[in-house]
Design a protein around this motif. Structure first.
Motif, mmCIF file in Angstrom:
data_model
loop_
_atom_site.group_PDB
_atom_site.id
_atom_site.type_symbol
_atom_site.label_atom_id
_atom_site.label_comp_id
_atom_site.label_asym_id
_atom_site.label_seq_id
_atom_site.Cartn_x
_atom_site.Cartn_y
_atom_site.Cartn_z
ATOM 1 N N THR A 1 31.425 37.182 29.726
ATOM 2 C CA THR A 1 31.200 37.846 31.010
ATOM 3 C C THR A 1 31.886 37.090 32.140
ATOM 4 O O THR A 1 32.541 37.676 33.005
ATOM 5 N N GLU A 2 31.721 35.788 32.102
ATOM 6 C CA GLU A 2 32.369 34.937 33.108
ATOM 7 C C GLU A 2 33.877 35.204 33.148
ATOM 8 O O GLU A 2 34.474 35.370 34.205
ATOM 9 N N ILE A 3 34.459 35.290 31.959
ATOM 10 C CA ILE A 3 35.919 35.509 31.883
ATOM 11 C C ILE A 3 36.291 36.901 32.381
ATOM 12 O O ILE A 3 37.200 37.078 33.200
ATOM 13 N N ILE A 4 35.523 37.909 31.922
ATOM 14 C CA ILE A 4 35.836 39.284 32.339
ATOM 15 C C ILE A 4 35.708 39.427 33.856
ATOM 16 O O ILE A 4 36.575 39.994 34.525
ATOM 17 N N LEU A 5 34.641 38.856 34.399
ATOM 18 C CA LEU A 5 34.449 38.969 35.846
ATOM 19 C C LEU A 5 35.534 38.199 36.601
ATOM 20 O O LEU A 5 35.953 38.604 37.685
ATOM 21 N N GLY A 6 35.979 37.118 35.992
ATOM 22 C CA GLY A 6 37.075 36.365 36.605
ATOM 23 C C GLY A 6 38.321 37.227 36.740
ATOM 24 O O GLY A 6 39.021 37.201 37.755
ATOM 25 N N ARG A 7 38.571 38.020 35.672
ATOM 26 C CA ARG A 7 39.705 38.948 35.726
ATOM 27 C C ARG A 7 39.487 40.030 36.772
ATOM 28 O O ARG A 7 40.370 40.350 37.558
ATOM 29 N N LEU A 8 38.271 40.552 36.763
ATOM 30 C CA LEU A 8 37.929 41.652 37.657
ATOM 31 C C LEU A 8 38.083 41.217 39.116
ATOM 32 O O LEU A 8 38.486 41.995 39.979
ATOM 33 N N ARG A 9 37.798 39.961 39.345
ATOM 34 C CA ARG A 9 37.895 39.397 40.682
ATOM 35 C C ARG A 9 39.284 39.627 41.281
ATOM 36 O O ARG A 9 39.437 39.917 42.464
ATOM 37 N N ARG A 10 40.285 39.519 40.436
ATOM 38 C CA ARG A 10 41.649 39.699 40.916
ATOM 39 C C ARG A 10 41.909 41.137 41.352
ATOM 40 O O ARG A 10 42.819 41.401 42.125
ATOM 41 N N VAL A 11 41.108 42.056 40.761
ATOM 42 C CA VAL A 11 41.266 43.457 41.141
ATOM 43 C C VAL A 11 40.534 43.724 42.455
ATOM 44 O O VAL A 11 41.011 44.452 43.322
ATOM 45 N N VAL A 12 39.356 43.114 42.580
ATOM 46 C CA VAL A 12 38.491 43.402 43.720
ATOM 47 C C VAL A 12 38.975 42.690 44.987
ATOM 48 O O VAL A 12 39.007 43.264 46.069
ATOM 49 N N VAL A 13 39.373 41.425 44.831
ATOM 50 C CA VAL A 13 39.791 40.651 45.999
ATOM 51 C C VAL A 13 41.166 41.120 46.466
ATOM 52 O O VAL A 13 42.094 41.193 45.679
ATOM 53 N N PRO A 14 41.293 41.461 47.766
ATOM 54 C CA PRO A 14 42.577 41.961 48.278
ATOM 55 C C PRO A 14 43.712 40.976 47.992
ATOM 56 O O PRO A 14 43.523 39.769 48.053
ATOM 57 N N ARG A 15 44.880 41.544 47.735
ATOM 58 C CA ARG A 15 46.031 40.741 47.341
ATOM 59 C C ARG A 15 46.377 39.643 48.359
ATOM 60 O O ARG A 15 46.688 38.510 47.982
ATOM 61 N N GLY A 16 46.298 40.000 49.634
ATOM 62 C CA GLY A 16 46.686 39.057 50.673
ATOM 63 C C GLY A 16 45.815 37.804 50.696
ATOM 64 O O GLY A 16 46.182 36.799 51.283
ATOM 65 N N LEU A 17 44.632 37.892 50.063
ATOM 66 C CA LEU A 17 43.729 36.744 50.079
ATOM 67 C C LEU A 17 43.889 35.880 48.848
ATOM 68 O O LEU A 17 43.296 34.813 48.740
ATOM 69 N N GLN A 18 44.667 36.367 47.873
ATOM 70 C CA GLN A 18 44.774 35.605 46.646
ATOM 71 C C GLN A 18 45.722 34.428 46.825
ATOM 72 O O GLN A 18 46.707 34.506 47.546
ATOM 73 N N ILE A 19 45.354 33.358 46.140
ATOM 74 C CA ILE A 19 46.031 32.082 46.399
ATOM 75 C C ILE A 19 47.514 32.130 46.041
ATOM 76 O O ILE A 19 48.346 31.568 46.724
ATOM 77 N N ASP A 20 47.831 32.820 44.959
ATOM 78 C CA ASP A 20 49.170 32.654 44.410
ATOM 79 C C ASP A 20 50.125 33.797 44.739
ATOM 80 O O ASP A 20 51.044 34.066 43.988
ATOM 81 N N ILE A 21 49.889 34.473 45.899
ATOM 82 C CA ILE A 21 50.868 35.495 46.262
ATOM 83 C C ILE A 21 52.168 34.808 46.649
ATOM 84 O O ILE A 21 52.174 33.716 47.173
ATOM 85 N N LYS A 22 53.256 35.492 46.349
ATOM 86 C CA LYS A 22 54.549 34.892 46.684
ATOM 87 C C LYS A 22 55.251 35.750 47.734
ATOM 88 O O LYS A 22 55.069 36.942 47.781
#
Ligand SMILES: Nc1ncnc2c1ncn2[C@@H]1O[C@H](COP(=O)(O)OP(=O)(O)OP(=O)(O)O)[C@@H](O)[C@H]1O
Ligand SMILES: [Mg+2]
Lengths: 342, 219
Positions: free
Chosen positions: B198-219
């Protein structure tokens, strides 16, 4: 027109009261840019934030085109006023284009229309849209972010724009560039702008009028030249600071020093527009190069020669102004050398 | 205790139908509790952020609530809700509300003042401010709260067995009662695995839910 009448704001925090703004009266005419300047804590931001109702006045009132802002719908009012804040305040989860198109989005514009508008404005503030539109704010430098902030404030073409130290966070060179661009943009779009800064050079560069504040009060409100030549209080002179002699040159126009001459005198040599400042005139003379005669002609609004200035007189005017302000040494010599053709 | 520890795999395969039923119950009550928890805690956090004088009492309540043992909640609800699915769901929902509420509150409060100020100055209505600015910007923190609640509730759901609520806890209790390690592990190991997955799945899901501009590794 924006009018502030006997506007005051008292903050109460931890049992202490602060008169942040104290009986301020201002009138900002349509298409004018007024600069609020003053030391930290003098109430500039608070004054500005009462205009778009982010703060509520303790007393006094604000009208826009005669209508009391309190009677207007606050959301609509804010959408009709562009707002730039110091740190940019860009939405980090929106792309640059989405940021710029925020107010159009709130106003219900169609997606395509918003995008076109965003691109148009990015180009206006010198950010090529094809490179910047789809980036995120975090991927921009501080100066680029501030440009986006300015573009965003202009997006829905509001008649009024409030700018709170919009160029605060950038290096002096970028800052100069942004100031020049704002002047250019203002020349094109003619907004009614209230501009907050604590940079005196910026104030002189941009302001149609400068409103000098101290401890919540207006110390002097007038065109830049007035603050130099007719300071209302010693405080004004002190605030404007050291290089006011040089500024005085920039705010004295040729027509003020030209002698009226009868029409009979033959017109030879250069005719310089009377609206040029002494500094600009100096540059112009250098550019024109060696000329015959002992001076040059000054033109009126339509370019007809209306006055004459001898080189000797021109140099004297400059020297006197610099001497009056106690400016000596290199800068004065530099100006003289620039101004007088050999 | 007796038997080879790895025998629990044999136990599971021999009791596949029972195992899947318990697993299903376990997942059902966990996910449902988190869903209800979100539905309650998120609006609550939004209200508390807006109404300043609720902030102190509510966060204190939530913090104190965190310290009440889950078993105590089950026990306290016994006279009212009886035994079985409902009290289990109730206790797990309470458990889910606390971290989700606290994270949502802290997350929304923590949104950069300058950004909120600029958004208000541009003329966002209250609901637009919430939906376009505050919730998206708080989403990493809110999502972390949901993640915590889910993983935590997978563990707590084993307690349901004490009050006849079913789930993988049944096997653990059985194993304990019968002193049979393989039965106990047939419950415990899947719970641990479930939490990890569950931890892993939610970790993946987080990338979908959290807006792209806030993600650490945008280039
Ligand atoms: N929300 C607030 N609560 C209490 N006091 C405030 C608040 N906002 C401003 N003040 C006080 O009001 C005074 C004027 O503040 P303001 O922000 O208008 O100054 P400023 O001229 O914009 O200064 P700066 O150049 O530092 O931005 C200050 O003394 C400040 O501490
Ligand atoms: Mg300020």
């Amino acid at each position: 027109m924006i009018a502030l009448e006997h506007l005051s704001k008292v903050f109460t925090s931890h049992g202490q009261t602060v008169a942040a703004v104290d009986d301020v009266n201002l009138e900002v005419g349509e298409g004018e840019l007024h600069v609020l300047i003053g030391p930290s804590g003098s109430g500039k931001t608070t004054t500005m934030r009462m205009i778009n109702r982010l703060e509520t006045p303790t007393s006094g009132r604000i009208t826009i085109d005669g209508r009391d802002v309190r009677t207007l719908d606050v959301v609509e009012l804010r959408r009709s006023i562009g707002y730039v804040i110091q740190q940019g305040g860009l939405l980090p989860h929106f792309t640059v284009a989405e940021n710029v198109a925020m107010v159009p989005r709130l106003l219900g514009w169609k997606r395509q229309q918003r995008r076109e508008r965003a691109h148009e404005l990015l180009a206006l503030v010198g950010l090529p849209p094809e490179r910047f539109a789809d980036r995120y704010p975090r991927q921009l430098s501080g100066g680029q972010q501030q440009r986006v902030g300015v573009a965003r404030a202009l997006a829905a073409d509001p008649p009024i724009v409030l700018m709170d130290e919009p160029f605060g966070a950038v290096d002096p060179i970028t800052r100069k560039q942004l100031q020049r661009e704002l002047r250019r943009i203002q020349g094109e779009v003619k907004k009614t702008i209230v501009f907050v800064t604590h940079d005196i050079a910026e104030a002189f560069l941009l302001g149609d009028r400068i409103v000098l504040m101290s401890e919540g009060r207006v110390v002097q409100n007038g065109p830049p030249a007035d603050l130099l030549r007719r300071p209302a209080a010693p405080y004004v002179t002190a605030f404007i600071g050291e290089d006011r002699g040089l500024r005085a040159l920039a705010y004295t126009s040729l027509s003020e020093v030209a002698m009226a001459v009868p029409n009979a005198v033959p017109v030879t040599g250069a005719i310089l527009p009377g609206t040029l400042s002494l500094v600009e005139a100096g540059r112009e003379l250098v550019a024109v190069g060696p000329a015959n005669g002992d001076g040059f002609w000054v033109g009126d609004e339509v370019g007809n020669p209306s006055g004459y200035v001898t080189y000797r007189q021109f140099a004297t005017e400059i020297a006197e102004r610099l001497a009056a302000e106690g400016v000596v040494g290199e800068s004065a010599e530099a100006v003289m050398a620039d101004a007088v053709p050999r | 205790m007796r038997g080879d520890p790895l025998e629990f795999i044999t136990y599971i395969s021999e009791h596949e139908e029972q195992f899947l039923r318990l697993l299903g119950q376990h997942l059902q009550v966990t996910l449902l509790s988190v869903a209800i928890g979100i539905a309650i805690a998120l609006p609550l956090a939004v209200v508390v952020v807006r109404v300043d004088r609720l902030a102190k009492p509510m966060t204190t309540l939530a913090n104190v609530g965190q310290t009440i043992p889950s078993l105590a909640i089950l026990g306290l609800m016994l006279p009212i809700l009886g035994i079985g699915f409902l009290p289990t769901l109730f206790a797990l929902t309470i458990r889910a509300i606390l971290p989700i509420f606290l994270n949502a509150y802290v997350g929304i409060r923590g949104v950069d003042r300058a950004v909120v100020d600029a958004a208000r100055g541009m003329g966002t209505s209250n609901s637009q401010l919430l939906l376009l600015v505050e919730l998206p910007l708080a989403s990493p923190v809110i999502f972390a709260g949901i993640q915590t609640a889910t993983v935590q509730n997978i563990g707590i759901a084993t307690l349901a067995a004490y009050i006849g609520g079913g789930g993988l806890g049944d096997l653990i209790l059985q194993g304990l009662a019968m002193l049979d390690t393989s039965v106990l592990l047939a419950g415990a190991v899947p719970v641990a695995l479930l939490a990890m997955v569950t931890e892993i799945i939610l970790g993946r899901l987080r990338r979908v839910v959290v807006p792209r501009g806030l993600q650490i590794d945008i280039k």
